[in-house]
Scaffold this active site. Structure first.
Site, short mmCIF file in Angstrom:
data_model
loop_
_atom_site.label_atom_id
_atom_site.label_comp_id
_atom_site.label_asym_id
_atom_site.label_seq_id
_atom_site.Cartn_x
_atom_site.Cartn_y
_atom_site.Cartn_z
N SER A 126 11.42 -19.67 5.85
CA SER A 126 10.73 -18.61 4.30
C SER A 126 10.33 -17.36 5.04
O SER A 126 9.51 -17.33 6.23
CB SER A 126 9.60 -19.46 3.87
OG SER A 126 8.64 -18.56 3.28
N TYR A 151 1.61 -23.73 4.97
CA TYR A 151 2.80 -24.19 4.34
C TYR A 151 3.64 -22.87 4.67
O TYR A 151 4.82 -23.44 5.95
CB TYR A 151 3.18 -23.04 2.29
CG TYR A 151 5.06 -23.06 2.19
CD1 TYR A 151 4.94 -21.65 2.25
CD2 TYR A 151 5.25 -24.23 2.61
CE1 TYR A 151 6.73 -21.62 2.31
CE2 TYR A 151 7.02 -23.43 2.70
CZ TYR A 151 6.96 -22.33 2.05
OH TYR A 151 8.34 -22.13 1.85
N LYS A 155 6.50 -23.22 8.63
CA LYS A 155 7.64 -23.21 7.99
C LYS A 155 7.94 -22.62 10.05
O LYS A 155 8.65 -22.97 10.76
CB LYS A 155 7.94 -22.62 7.57
CG LYS A 155 8.16 -22.79 5.57
CD LYS A 155 9.52 -24.34 6.15
CE LYS A 155 9.61 -24.65 4.52
NZ LYS A 155 10.69 -25.16 4.70
C1 WQD Z 1 5.38 -12.97 -5.92
C2 WQD Z 1 4.40 -11.57 -6.37
C3 WQD Z 1 2.09 -12.26 -6.14
C4 WQD Z 1 2.01 -14.57 -9.84
C5 WQD Z 1 5.91 -17.37 -1.96
C6 WQD Z 1 5.98 -17.72 -1.08
C7 WQD Z 1 7.67 -18.22 -0.57
C8 WQD Z 1 8.07 -18.33 -1.51
C9 WQD Z 1 8.05 -17.59 -2.71
C10 WQD Z 1 9.04 -20.72 -0.93
C11 WQD Z 1 3.37 -11.30 -5.47
C12 WQD Z 1 2.42 -12.15 -7.75
C13 WQD Z 1 2.48 -14.18 -8.81
C14 WQD Z 1 1.44 -14.57 -11.27
C15 WQD Z 1 0.95 -12.57 -9.59
N1 WQD Z 1 7.84 -19.65 -1.41
N2 WQD Z 1 2.07 -12.36 -8.47
N3 WQD Z 1 0.53 -13.05 -10.90
O1 WQD Z 1 3.32 -15.43 -2.64
O2 WQD Z 1 5.74 -13.63 -2.39
O3 WQD Z 1 6.08 -15.69 -2.25
O4 WQD Z 1 6.59 -18.03 -3.02
O5 WQD Z 1 10.67 -20.85 -0.97
O6 WQD Z 1 7.73 -18.89 0.92
O7 WQD Z 1 5.44 -17.94 0.02
O8 WQD Z 1 5.57 -15.69 -4.13
O9 WQD Z 1 5.53 -15.73 -6.65
O10 WQD Z 1 3.68 -16.65 -6.32
O11 WQD Z 1 4.44 -14.53 -5.80
O12 WQD Z 1 0.70 -10.96 -10.20
O13 WQD Z 1 0.87 -15.31 -11.66
O14 WQD Z 1 3.92 -11.81 -7.57
O15 WQD Z 1 0.72 -11.22 -6.14
O16 WQD Z 1 3.09 -9.78 -5.18
P1 WQD Z 1 5.39 -14.92 -2.61
P2 WQD Z 1 4.96 -15.15 -5.54
#
Ligand code: WQD
Length: 337
Positions: A126, A151, A155
């Site tokens: 990841s 997490y 990785k």
């Molecule tokens: C994306 C953006 C949040 C929810 C993680 C893991 C990564 C992968 C994907 C496994 C960010 C914003 C989110 C919400 C928001 N996992 N957000 N409101 O954190 O980039 O990655 O998940 O493969 O390894 O680290 O993904 O979708 O949680 O967030 O504003 O209700 O959306 O702040 O900018 P992230 P995410």
């Protein structure tokens, strides 16, 4: 003679889409899953999409007897290891479960691969291993190690284990694939993302608002130093991601030794606001949102430089954000309402 590929976590989100692409590319698949974060019915959907069967074993990668049976009953040419928990927030609350499920499973798998002289593995990693990077886009030479949750750290540890293994055994072929933000679903709408429990990722939350299960999206901060102040990520269609695994497998099957790391993203940065707007346009639907506080551990920006994968795997993401939003929604309205 078609090669036989062991796919751990074959009914999970990325695992199921990759299994479809493997079968459609002429590989035989032997699948293992314990359904801890997926459903048995995904097997039927895979068969419906591909009109092909796969050999399947239900169980846990921690079960040595199961692995002994799998490796003894099948001539395995390579392994793709998806079996892991992947919820960042949950990992903070349950570090021991995450290290057991994400590290001990890999070690057990490698032990049986060594015993049965299976020396080719693709590992699902990841972009989280990069932590907070100063410069964008991120390429594979970027510093890793500043992970901010168990997490991501699991990785990172797994990658170190694989690098140590390769250092001691140069006749192994190891591909470490660092996913950015996988979203979307197969165009058949038969398989897609079905997060167990309360979703934490942005796209599943947008989907829940679209299905009127959630009232609105809370945007975690709009005061970042980005195009519109909201978090920027590299969203990649899960089918493009699955196809990258087939390309990586094609490469390691041909080779006799090597360890490569690839960033799998589109290279196109999208902010939270941009993704919400793209979803509204793609599906002609209104998504209510409001701005809230930043989420601890979030980075402002993370998007890939996919040049190495494009060059060495002869792979490029082809599906745009409109397809990601349309396919995700079509799967949801047919399976998650
Ligand atoms: C994306 C953006 C949040 C929810 C993680 C893991 C990564 C992968 C994907 C496994 C960010 C914003 C989110 C919400 C928001 N996992 N957000 N409101 O954190 O980039 O990655 O998940 O493969 O390894 O680290 O993904 O979708 O949680 O967030 O504003 O209700 O959306 O702040 O900018 P992230 P995410």
């Amino acid at each position: 003679m078609n090669k036989n590929i062991l796919v751990t976590g074959c009914t999970g989100y990325i695992g199921s889409h990759t299994t479809v692409e493997l079968l459609e590319s002429g590989y035989n698949v032997i699948g293992i899953d314990n359904f801890s974060n997926s459903r048995k019915s995904v097997l039927t959907q895979i068969q419906k999409i591909t009109n092909q069967d796969l050999v399947f074993y239900e169980g846990d990668i921690l079960d040595g007897d199961l692995l002994e049976t799998v490796f003894s009953e099948n001539q395995i040419d390579a392994v793709i290891d998806f079996a892991a928990f992947k919820a960042v927030g949950e990992s903070v609350a349950k570090p021991v479960e995450y290290y057991i499920n994400n590290i001990s499973t890999l070690l057990n798998l490698l032990q049986y691969m060594q015993k049965h002289t299976v020396k080719k593995i693709i590992f699902s990693s990841s972009a989280t291993v990069y932590g907070d990077q100063a410069s964008m886009p991120i390429d594979e030479t970027a510093k890793t190690g500043e992970t901010t949750n168990p997490y991501g750290t699991s990785k990172l540890f797994a990658e170190k284990i694989l690098q140590d293994l390769y250092f001691a055994n140069k006749d192994w072929n190891i591909a470490i694939l660092r996913y950015f933000n996988p979203v979307g679903a197969h165009p058949s709408a038969l398989i897609g993302e079905e997060p167990s429990g309360k979703p934490a990722n942005l796209m599943p939350i947008i989907i829940n608002v679209a299905l009127e299960k959630f009232e609105k999206v809370t945007i975690y901060g709009d005061d970042y130093d980005t195009i519109d102040g909201t978090g920027v990520r590299d969203y990649i269609h899960v089918v493009d991601l699955a196809k990258a695994h087939v390309k990586s497998l094609d490469k390691i099957i041909k080779e006799n030794g090597g360890l490569d790391i690839y960033n799998l993203g589109t290279g196109n940065p999208q902010s939270v606001l941009e993704l919400i707007k793209a979803f509204q346009i793609a599906n002609d639907i209104k998504i209510k949102y409001e701005v809230g506080a930043r989420r601890p551990g979030d980075v402002a920006m993370a998007y890939a430089n996919p040049a190495k994968a494009e060059k060495e795997l002869n792979w490029q993401a082809e599906l745009d954000v409109e397809a990601m939003c349309k396919d995700a929604y079509q799967f949801a309205i047919k399976n998650l309402v």
